[in-house]
Design a protein around this motif. Structure first.
Motif, short mmCIF file in Angstrom:
data_model
loop_
_atom_site.label_atom_id
_atom_site.label_comp_id
_atom_site.label_asym_id
_atom_site.label_seq_id
_atom_site.Cartn_x
_atom_site.Cartn_y
_atom_site.Cartn_z
N ALA A 96 -72.87 -19.22 -30.24
CA ALA A 96 -71.64 -19.12 -29.44
C ALA A 96 -71.92 -19.44 -27.98
O ALA A 96 -71.17 -20.18 -27.33
CB ALA A 96 -71.07 -17.71 -29.57
N GLU A 97 -73.01 -18.91 -27.46
CA GLU A 97 -73.37 -19.17 -26.06
C GLU A 97 -73.55 -20.67 -25.83
O GLU A 97 -73.05 -21.22 -24.84
CB GLU A 97 -74.65 -18.43 -25.70
N GLU A 98 -74.23 -21.34 -26.74
CA GLU A 98 -74.46 -22.78 -26.60
C GLU A 98 -73.15 -23.55 -26.68
O GLU A 98 -72.93 -24.52 -25.94
CB GLU A 98 -75.44 -23.28 -27.67
N ALA A 99 -72.24 -23.12 -27.57
CA ALA A 99 -70.96 -23.81 -27.71
C ALA A 99 -70.14 -23.69 -26.42
O ALA A 99 -69.53 -24.68 -25.96
CB ALA A 99 -70.18 -23.24 -28.89
N PHE A 100 -70.10 -22.51 -25.84
CA PHE A 100 -69.34 -22.34 -24.60
C PHE A 100 -69.97 -23.14 -23.46
O PHE A 100 -69.25 -23.71 -22.62
CB PHE A 100 -69.27 -20.86 -24.22
N LYS A 101 -71.28 -23.21 -23.44
CA LYS A 101 -71.94 -24.02 -22.41
C LYS A 101 -71.64 -25.51 -22.60
O LYS A 101 -71.46 -26.25 -21.62
CB LYS A 101 -73.46 -23.78 -22.46
N LYS A 102 -71.57 -25.95 -23.85
CA LYS A 102 -71.21 -27.35 -24.11
C LYS A 102 -69.79 -27.63 -23.64
O LYS A 102 -69.52 -28.70 -23.06
CB LYS A 102 -71.34 -27.64 -25.60
N ALA A 103 -68.89 -26.69 -23.91
CA ALA A 103 -67.50 -26.86 -23.46
C ALA A 103 -67.45 -27.01 -21.94
O ALA A 103 -66.69 -27.83 -21.41
CB ALA A 103 -66.65 -25.68 -23.91
N ILE A 104 -68.26 -26.24 -21.24
CA ILE A 104 -68.29 -26.30 -19.77
C ILE A 104 -68.92 -27.61 -19.29
O ILE A 104 -68.48 -28.20 -18.30
CB ILE A 104 -69.04 -25.08 -19.20
N ARG A 105 -69.95 -28.09 -20.01
CA ARG A 105 -70.55 -29.38 -19.62
C ARG A 105 -69.53 -30.51 -19.77
O ARG A 105 -69.52 -31.45 -18.98
CB ARG A 105 -71.79 -29.65 -20.47
N ILE A 106 -68.68 -30.41 -20.79
CA ILE A 106 -67.65 -31.43 -20.99
C ILE A 106 -66.58 -31.31 -19.91
O ILE A 106 -66.12 -32.31 -19.37
CB ILE A 106 -67.02 -31.29 -22.39
N ASP A 107 -66.19 -30.09 -19.60
CA ASP A 107 -65.20 -29.85 -18.55
C ASP A 107 -65.65 -28.65 -17.72
O ASP A 107 -65.47 -27.50 -18.12
CB ASP A 107 -63.82 -29.58 -19.15
N PRO A 108 -66.24 -28.90 -16.55
CA PRO A 108 -66.76 -27.80 -15.71
C PRO A 108 -65.70 -26.82 -15.23
O PRO A 108 -66.06 -25.76 -14.72
CB PRO A 108 -67.39 -28.55 -14.52
#
Length: 327
Positions: A156-168
């Motif tokens: 879950a942590e990695e998924a949320f970080k990926k979402a932020i990398r796509i849209d900061p």
């Protein structure tokens, strides 16, 4: 008999209280979500329709409740399906959003963009944030929620970080990260994540709800109470803030003060087991045995296969006898 009843209630109380210590801010189900006003308030009585991609025709419809929450739970809706969610509110840009259900549930935050020069409907409105996000970011965010629901914290942590990398500027992902960090006692990381969410979306009542949750874990009850009350002031039907304020008051043995907050959280999100259990415990503490018995039966009916339901079935005869003795 009285001694036996006290012992059984104490055992059930201890088990239920242990389960209820971690409020779950993530509802489960095939497709669920919330609809928000532009100011972050929940939008009530909004009609949503769902249809399968490529097949045409409305499969089901639903409306948001008093917390802005909606749910599509039909048997034909489930993992592996692609669906369109449609929302039309006068004065706002229509929504026709593709939803890919890749696991047990998908959770959406839906917000409306006003149409320039058109007066919005006075009946109800939705607001603006997630619809402007890249679909890939939303997909990662939903995957993170699913992983959290399944207890897969690292994923879950990695998924949320990926979402932020796509849209900061994905504020909701920062808040979900803060919840993960809070539960891991990574308090500095949690505070930083909430700060980033606040900088992006400073009018969102969830910022104060998650900050209150952080303060609770840090054992700073006064700061927690101030933050949770601020969240509720901004959005009275923010169920997670109501639950955590109820928990705070319960832990301080202010059972009467906790009751209205727990009852509201219960009415807003009855599908969350921990809400039922904490409300039940509070009713037992207040010696409201008749109401506690009703809550026990409601919990068992909603969660018949849970371990807590099995424990409640054991205690029910003694509690029912105590209720009968009151009359």
């Amino acid at each position: 008999m009285k001694r036996s009843l006290t012992l059984i209630l104490a055992l059930l109380f201890s088990a239920a209280a242990l389960f209820a210590q971690g409020g779950d801010p993530y509802a489960t189900g095939p497709i669920q979500g919330e609809v928000h006003l532009p100011n972050g308030q929940p939008a009530t009585n909004i009609n949503l329709q769902i249809e399968p991609q490529g097949m045409g025709g409305v499969m089901d419809s639903t409306s948001t409740d008093s917390s802005g929450h909606f749910s599509f739970t039909g048997q034909r809706i489930g993992p592996g399906g692609n669906y369109f969610i449609t929302v039309n509110v006068e004065g706002y840009q229509p929504i026709h959003q593709l939803v890919m259900v890749t696991g047990p549930f998908t959770y959406l935050d839906i917000n409306l963009v006003p149409v320039a020069g058109v007066r919005p409907s006075s009946e109800s409105v939705i607001s603006v944030k997630q619809l402007q996000l890249p679909p890939a970011a939303l997909e990662e965010y939903n995957r993170g929620l699913q992983d959290m629901d399944e207890g897969k914290t690292t994923q879950a942590e990695e998924a949320f970080k990926k979402a932020i990398r796509i849209d900061p500027k994905f504020a909701a992902s920062y808040l979900r990260l803060s919840a993960i960090y809070t539960d891991q006692n990574r308090f500095l990381d949690a505070a930083e994540a909430i700060g980033r969410a606040e900088a992006i979306d400073h009018d969102n009542s969830d910022n104060y709800a998650f900050l209150g949750y952080l303060y609770l874990k840090q054992k700073q009850p006064e700061k927690a109470r101030q933050s949770l009350e601020k969240s509720i002031q901004m959005a009275p039907n923010r169920w997670f803030a109501q639950l955590e304020l109820g928990r705070l008051l319960y832990d301080r043995e202010d059972y009467a003060g906790a009751l209205p907050h727990l009852e509201l959280a219960h009415s807003l999100h009855p599908e969350v087991a921990s809400v039922h259990l904490l409300l039940y415990d509070d009713l037992i503490r207040l010696k409201k045995r008749e109401e506690a018995l009703a809550e026990l039966d409601d919990f068992v009916a909603r969660f018949p296969n849970s371990q807590e339901a099995a424990r409640m079935r054991v205690v029910r005869p003694a509690l029912a006898a105590a209720v009968a003795g009151q009359h």
